[in-house]
Design a protein around this motif. Structure first.
Motif, PDB file in Angstrom:
ATOM      1  N   GLU B  97       0.839  -1.203   0.000  1.00 52.33           N
ATOM      2  CA  GLU B  97       0.000   0.000   0.000  1.00 52.33           C
ATOM      3  C   GLU B  97       0.872   1.251   0.000  1.00 52.33           C
ATOM      4  O   GLU B  97       1.750   1.394   0.838  1.00 52.33           O
ATOM      5  CB  GLU B  97      -0.905  -0.035   1.239  1.00 52.33           C
ATOM      6  CG  GLU B  97      -1.615   1.264   1.562  1.00 52.33           C
ATOM      7  CD  GLU B  97      -2.476   1.788   0.425  1.00 52.33           C
ATOM      8  OE1 GLU B  97      -3.295   1.022  -0.118  1.00 52.33           O
ATOM      9  OE2 GLU B  97      -2.326   2.975   0.068  1.00 52.33           O
ATOM     10  N   THR B 106     -11.921   3.323   0.088  1.00 47.14           N
ATOM     11  CA  THR B 106     -12.533   2.518   1.151  1.00 47.14           C
ATOM     12  C   THR B 106     -12.794   3.374   2.396  1.00 47.14           C
ATOM     13  O   THR B 106     -13.780   3.165   3.094  1.00 47.14           O
ATOM     14  CB  THR B 106     -11.633   1.307   1.485  1.00 47.14           C
ATOM     15  OG1 THR B 106     -11.530   0.509   0.301  1.00 47.14           O
ATOM     16  CG2 THR B 106     -12.198   0.486   2.616  1.00 47.14           C
ATOM     17  N   THR B 110     -19.545   6.609   1.321  1.00 54.23           N
ATOM     18  CA  THR B 110     -20.704   6.875   2.166  1.00 54.23           C
ATOM     19  C   THR B 110     -21.373   5.580   2.628  1.00 54.23           C
ATOM     20  O   THR B 110     -22.495   5.599   3.101  1.00 54.23           O
ATOM     21  CB  THR B 110     -21.705   7.763   1.417  1.00 54.23           C
ATOM     22  OG1 THR B 110     -21.866   7.237   0.103  1.00 54.23           O
ATOM     23  CG2 THR B 110     -21.189   9.179   1.302  1.00 54.23           C
ATOM     24  N   LYS B 402     -19.961  -1.629  -1.071  1.00 50.62           N
ATOM     25  CA  LYS B 402     -20.922  -2.702  -0.823  1.00 50.62           C
ATOM     26  C   LYS B 402     -20.452  -4.059  -1.322  1.00 50.62           C
ATOM     27  O   LYS B 402     -20.904  -5.084  -0.890  1.00 50.62           O
ATOM     28  CB  LYS B 402     -22.251  -2.367  -1.515  1.00 50.62           C
ATOM     29  CG  LYS B 402     -22.103  -2.276  -3.035  1.00 50.62           C
ATOM     30  CD  LYS B 402     -23.425  -1.984  -3.727  1.00 50.62           C
ATOM     31  CE  LYS B 402     -23.908  -0.570  -3.495  1.00 50.62           C
ATOM     32  NZ  LYS B 402     -23.020   0.461  -4.063  1.00 50.62           N
ATOM     33  N   HIS B 447     -22.878   6.045  -5.416  1.00 51.09           N
ATOM     34  CA  HIS B 447     -23.317   5.516  -4.114  1.00 51.09           C
ATOM     35  C   HIS B 447     -22.261   4.689  -3.468  1.00 51.09           C
ATOM     36  O   HIS B 447     -22.415   3.514  -3.287  1.00 51.09           O
ATOM     37  CB  HIS B 447     -24.516   4.624  -4.341  1.00 51.09           C
ATOM     38  CG  HIS B 447     -24.283   3.827  -5.561  1.00 51.09           C
ATOM     39  ND1 HIS B 447     -23.406   2.757  -5.576  1.00 51.09           N
ATOM     40  CD2 HIS B 447     -24.676   4.023  -6.834  1.00 51.09           C
ATOM     41  CE1 HIS B 447     -23.334   2.314  -6.822  1.00 51.09           C
ATOM     42  NE2 HIS B 447     -24.074   3.040  -7.605  1.00 51.09           N
TER      43      HIS B 447
HETATM   44  C1  LIG Z   1     -17.221   9.927  -2.024  1.00 54.37           C
HETATM   45  C2  LIG Z   1     -17.433   8.475  -2.307  1.00 54.37           C
HETATM   46  C3  LIG Z   1     -18.620   7.867  -1.924  1.00 54.37           C
HETATM   47  C4  LIG Z   1     -18.833   6.517  -2.175  1.00 54.37           C
HETATM   48  N1  LIG Z   1     -19.974   5.929  -1.703  1.00 54.37           N
HETATM   49  C5  LIG Z   1     -20.156   4.594  -1.824  1.00 54.37           C
HETATM   50  C6  LIG Z   1     -21.282   3.962  -1.225  1.00 54.37           C
HETATM   51  O1  LIG Z   1     -22.109   4.595  -0.556  1.00 54.37           O
HETATM   52  N2  LIG Z   1     -21.440   2.627  -1.407  1.00 54.37           N
HETATM   53  C7  LIG Z   1     -20.548   1.889  -2.135  1.00 54.37           C
HETATM   54  O2  LIG Z   1     -20.768   0.693  -2.278  1.00 54.37           O
HETATM   55  N3  LIG Z   1     -19.445   2.453  -2.680  1.00 54.37           N
HETATM   56  C8  LIG Z   1     -19.224   3.784  -2.548  1.00 54.37           C
HETATM   57  N4  LIG Z   1     -18.114   4.374  -3.093  1.00 54.37           N
HETATM   58  C9  LIG Z   1     -17.182   3.564  -3.885  1.00 54.37           C
HETATM   59  C10 LIG Z   1     -16.229   2.790  -3.011  1.00 54.37           C
HETATM   60  O3  LIG Z   1     -15.628   3.652  -2.067  1.00 54.37           O
HETATM   61  C11 LIG Z   1     -15.124   2.149  -3.856  1.00 54.37           C
HETATM   62  O4  LIG Z   1     -15.663   1.460  -4.959  1.00 54.37           O
HETATM   63  C12 LIG Z   1     -14.321   1.142  -3.038  1.00 54.37           C
HETATM   64  O5  LIG Z   1     -13.984   1.665  -1.786  1.00 54.37           O
HETATM   65  C13 LIG Z   1     -13.068   0.758  -3.792  1.00 54.37           C
HETATM   66  O6  LIG Z   1     -12.246  -0.018  -2.958  1.00 54.37           O
HETATM   67  P1  LIG Z   1     -10.832  -0.460  -3.457  1.00 54.37           P
HETATM   68  O7  LIG Z   1     -10.262  -1.325  -2.423  1.00 54.37           O
HETATM   69  O8  LIG Z   1     -10.955  -0.993  -4.842  1.00 54.37           O
HETATM   70  O9  LIG Z   1     -10.036   0.927  -3.622  1.00 54.37           O
HETATM   71  P2  LIG Z   1      -9.305   1.876  -2.549  1.00 54.37           P
HETATM   72  O10 LIG Z   1      -9.940   1.805  -1.224  1.00 54.37           O
HETATM   73  O11 LIG Z   1      -9.170   3.196  -3.203  1.00 54.37           O
HETATM   74  O12 LIG Z   1      -7.902   1.178  -2.415  1.00 54.37           O
HETATM   75  C14 LIG Z   1      -6.914   1.198  -3.424  1.00 54.37           C
HETATM   76  C15 LIG Z   1      -5.593   1.399  -2.733  1.00 54.37           C
HETATM   77  O13 LIG Z   1      -4.542   1.244  -3.683  1.00 54.37           O
HETATM   78  C16 LIG Z   1      -3.490   2.090  -3.279  1.00 54.37           C
HETATM   79  N5  LIG Z   1      -2.571   2.305  -4.390  1.00 54.37           N
HETATM   80  C17 LIG Z   1      -2.780   3.006  -5.533  1.00 54.37           C
HETATM   81  N6  LIG Z   1      -1.678   3.002  -6.302  1.00 54.37           N
HETATM   82  C18 LIG Z   1      -0.736   2.286  -5.642  1.00 54.37           C
HETATM   83  C19 LIG Z   1       0.628   1.921  -5.922  1.00 54.37           C
HETATM   84  N7  LIG Z   1       1.243   2.328  -7.041  1.00 54.37           N
HETATM   85  N8  LIG Z   1       1.301   1.187  -5.009  1.00 54.37           N
HETATM   86  C20 LIG Z   1       0.692   0.778  -3.850  1.00 54.37           C
HETATM   87  N9  LIG Z   1      -0.585   1.090  -3.538  1.00 54.37           N
HETATM   88  C21 LIG Z   1      -1.296   1.832  -4.421  1.00 54.37           C
HETATM   89  C22 LIG Z   1      -4.195   3.351  -2.823  1.00 54.37           C
HETATM   90  O14 LIG Z   1      -3.390   4.136  -1.967  1.00 54.37           O
HETATM   91  C23 LIG Z   1      -5.429   2.793  -2.120  1.00 54.37           C
HETATM   92  O15 LIG Z   1      -5.282   2.684  -0.727  1.00 54.37           O
HETATM   93  C24 LIG Z   1     -17.860   5.735  -2.864  1.00 54.37           C
HETATM   94  C25 LIG Z   1     -16.665   6.347  -3.268  1.00 54.37           C
HETATM   95  C26 LIG Z   1     -16.441   7.689  -2.971  1.00 54.37           C
HETATM   96  C27 LIG Z   1     -15.134   8.320  -3.396  1.00 54.37           C
END
Ligand SMILES: Cc1cc2nc3c(=O)[nH]c(=O)nc-3n(C[C@H](O)[C@H](O)[C@H](O)COP(=O)(O)OP(=O)(O)OC[C@H]3O[C@@H](n4cnc5c(N)ncnc54)[C@H](O)[C@@H]3O)c2cc1C
Ligand SMILES: [Zn+2]
Lengths: 109, 447
Positions: B97, B106, B110, B402, B447
């Motif tokens: 990370e 994450t 919301t 979700k 969402h």
């Molecule tokens: C304002 C907002 C509201 C939302 N509301 C909802 C909701 O109500 N319900 C819902 O279901 N979803 C919602 N979402 C969507 C949801 O947040 C995301 O789809 C989900 O959290 C994605 O998770 P992830 O683990 O894929 O990404 P992330 O949590 O973004 O994790 C990806 C990680 O990769 C890391 N990374 C990136 N590049 C590198 C690299 N080169 N080397 C090492 N690490 C790296 C980043 O630092 C990050 O920590 C919302 C999103 C936002 C922004």
């Protein structure tokens, strides 16, 4: 809020006056093109973290489409230019080079 | 009892998660034992003035090689690692990370959880995820505060009535429990709503009783703690800067803490998926946009369900602290800055004020943004890639919180066995083949 100067009417337009139009200088592929070309044209947008060339419309102003060169990592605007070109004019390239030496975007640099 | 567990877990996670950011403690080898959180543990620790709580996860230096490296310690990356260990016994795993775990989308969303999508592949994976949320606190021994308070999607045009009735029928066939409810029932469930707005009257709603919310950070923390307890290394403050390949096969990654070899690589980095794909030598049909949310000042309990109003692009719920949690649509242009334009916030609130007049009196407390990875059909990608041994999980865009447990479950299966029924339809080649999973209606609003 993003502010872009419309190259047609010269207005410094707030983002609320503008409509974003996505990647600039797309080459359109249609009948007769390969699957790869059509797929690239339809779906694989440039998505750089850095210099980006893109289309905008002065929607609540003169209504015209134009281009902007912008940094997606800092929101810095390098310049705007008219729509009737298939690549960024030299002064825009120079403006980008001044801030981001060695930049490239698709076939442009 | 659940209240005490709640305090213990959240306190512990908050304190230790915070420390984990800067501190790097070498791995001692035998410390993968995890202390059980319970009411008894709270009492025991209280007796020694809470000086005995341990770190929730270790903070190790990277090893030379892992069987599997996951890039990105968001919910999806951590859940992938967890199910690799739990379902397939693959525990020689590192999650790398660049910031702190859960600091991407994450920790910025919301937290709406629902599975009332239209297409079968979506219903399957989102409902799998929702059902895993039901028992997540017990499974992880970590209180993720899953609150199945019900999610309501308002129909405010004739078109939406038809759309949601269709979704309700589709959900019935998919085995997802949702129903179409009348405006009177909406008012019963949400007394603060104005049914007779001049522009957008409330004409009914699609209601999912077991949808709701969860504590987003706790989901990341809970998975991280469970992964660490299995002996996996979660390496924070370590950016992946390159993907090393040999003969069309991934062999490792370059990072700011040196190069690390791996058998398989899972790329789970949301907004930065395009950058990682470029390092791995392929392109993705994904664009990065800012999505914002805001909370009001905290007020007394006034709304105990989640309400989404897709026509006006806004949605709202009330947090346990009393803040009204509000979100809307994405900003319009490519952006990596984790902040958006203020007029989008204004647009969202302007629209919601009509349906919830009482919020016009509230002050905004905080506003923030995350960088979401948008695909053309608004559905995710869980797939093999053109690079052998390299897998990608991205494109969750505005709605992947979700999906975290279901997505991790499917991604782990794909990485471990080469095939996952849940992930199959979400492969990268669906764009070329025209097999879109069009959820732009179900996902109507962010969402
Ligand atoms: C304002 C907002 C509201 C939302 N509301 C909802 C909701 O109500 N319900 C819902 O279901 N979803 C919602 N979402 C969507 C949801 O947040 C995301 O789809 C989900 O959290 C994605 O998770 P992830 O683990 O894929 O990404 P992330 O949590 O973004 O994790 C990806 C990680 O990769 C890391 N990374 C990136 N590049 C590198 C690299 N080169 N080397 C090492 N690490 C790296 C980043 O630092 C990050 O920590 C919302 C999103 C936002 C922004
Ligand atoms: Zn103009």
């Amino acid at each position: 809020m993003l502010i872009l100067t419309c190259p047609y009417c010269g207005v410094e337009a707030d983002e609320t006056e503008l409509a974003a139009g996505g990647e600039a200088h797309l080459k359109r592929f249609g009948p007769g093109s390969s699957d790869e070309e059509l797929h690239g044209y339809l779906f694989t947008r440039e998505n750089p973290k850095g210099v980006h060339l893109e289309r905008w419309r002065h929607a609540s102003g003169c209504g015209k489409w134009f281009h902007a060169a912008r940094c997606t990592a800092t929101l810095e605007v390098f310049g705007t230019y008219k729509a009737q070109v298939s690549g960024p004019p030299q002064e825009i390239r120079d403006a980008i080079s001044a801030k981001r030496p060695g930049w490239s975007w698709r076939e442009f640099s | 009892m659940s209240q005490s567990r709640n305090i213990a877990a959240v306190r512990d996670g908050a304190m230790l998660g915070g420390h984990g950011i800067s501190a790097t403690k070498s791995r001692t080898g035998s410390d993968s034992h995890m202390k059980h959180y319970s009411a008894f543990a709270v009492a025991r620790e209280a007796l020694r003035y809470h000086t005995g709580w341990e770190r929730a996860w270790r903070s190790p230096e990277p090893k030379k090689r892992y069987d599997v490296v996951i890039v990105g310690a968001g919910g999806h990356g951590l859940a992938t690692a967890y199910y690799l260990g739990k379902n397939y016994g693959i525990q020689n795993v590192a999650v790398i990370e660049k910031g702190w775990l859960g600091g991407g989308n994450t920790g910025r969303n919301t937290t709406i959880i629902r599975s009332n999508y239209l297409q079968d592949p979506s219903a399957a994976i989102y409902e799998k995820a929702r059902s895993l949320y039901e028992t997540m606190s017990q499974d992880l021994n970590y209180n993720v505060m899953f609150s199945p308070r019900g999610v309501m999607m308002l129909a405010q045009t004739q078109h939406e009535i038809r759309g949601y009735k269709r979704t309700a029928h589709a959900n019935a066939l998919q085995g997802v429990k949702t129903e179409w409810i009348s405006p009177e029932r909406v008012k019963e469930l949400v007394p603060i709503i104005n049914l007779h707005g001049p522009r957008y009257p409330v004409l009914g709603a699609l209601w999912q009783e077991r949808g709701g919310t969860a504590r987003h950070d706790a989901v990341a923390w809970g998975y991280a703690r469970a992964c660490s307890a299995m002996g996996m290394d979660i390496i924070q403050q370590c950016e992946v800067t390159g993907v090393r390949r040999e003969g069309g096969q991934v062999v490792g990654v370059d990072t700011t803490k040196g190069s690390i070899d791996c058998g398989k690589l899972g790329v789970v980095v949301a907004g930065h998926s395009g950058q990682l794909a470029e390092m791995a030598g392929f392109r993705l049909p994904v664009e990065a946009l800012a999505l914002q949310a805001l909370v009001s000042e905290p007020i007394k309990p006034c709304m105990d369900v989640v309400v989404m109003a897709n026509t006006v692009h806004g949605y709202m719920s009330q947090s346990d602290k009393g803040e009204m949690v509000i979100g809307g649509g994405t900003d319009g242009f490519n952006n990596f800055t984790q902040r958006g334009s203020f007029h989008h916030i204004e647009e969202t609130v302007r629209a919601l004020v009509e349906t919830f007049p009482m919020i016009s009196r509230l002050k905004m407390l905080r506003q923030w943004g995350g960088i979401v990875d948008m695909t053309g059909d608004r559905s995710p990608i869980i797939s093999k890639t053109p690079l052998g041994g390299c897998f990608i999980n991205c494109g969750w865009g505005t709605g992947g919180f979700k999906a975290i447990p279901g997505s991790g479950w499917a991604m782990a299966q794909l990485m471990a066995t080469g095939h996952s029924p849940l992930a199959e339809a979400f492969s990268l080649d669906r764009f070329k083949e025209g097999r879109f999973i069009d959820e732009s209606v179900a996902a109507g609003v962010a969402h």
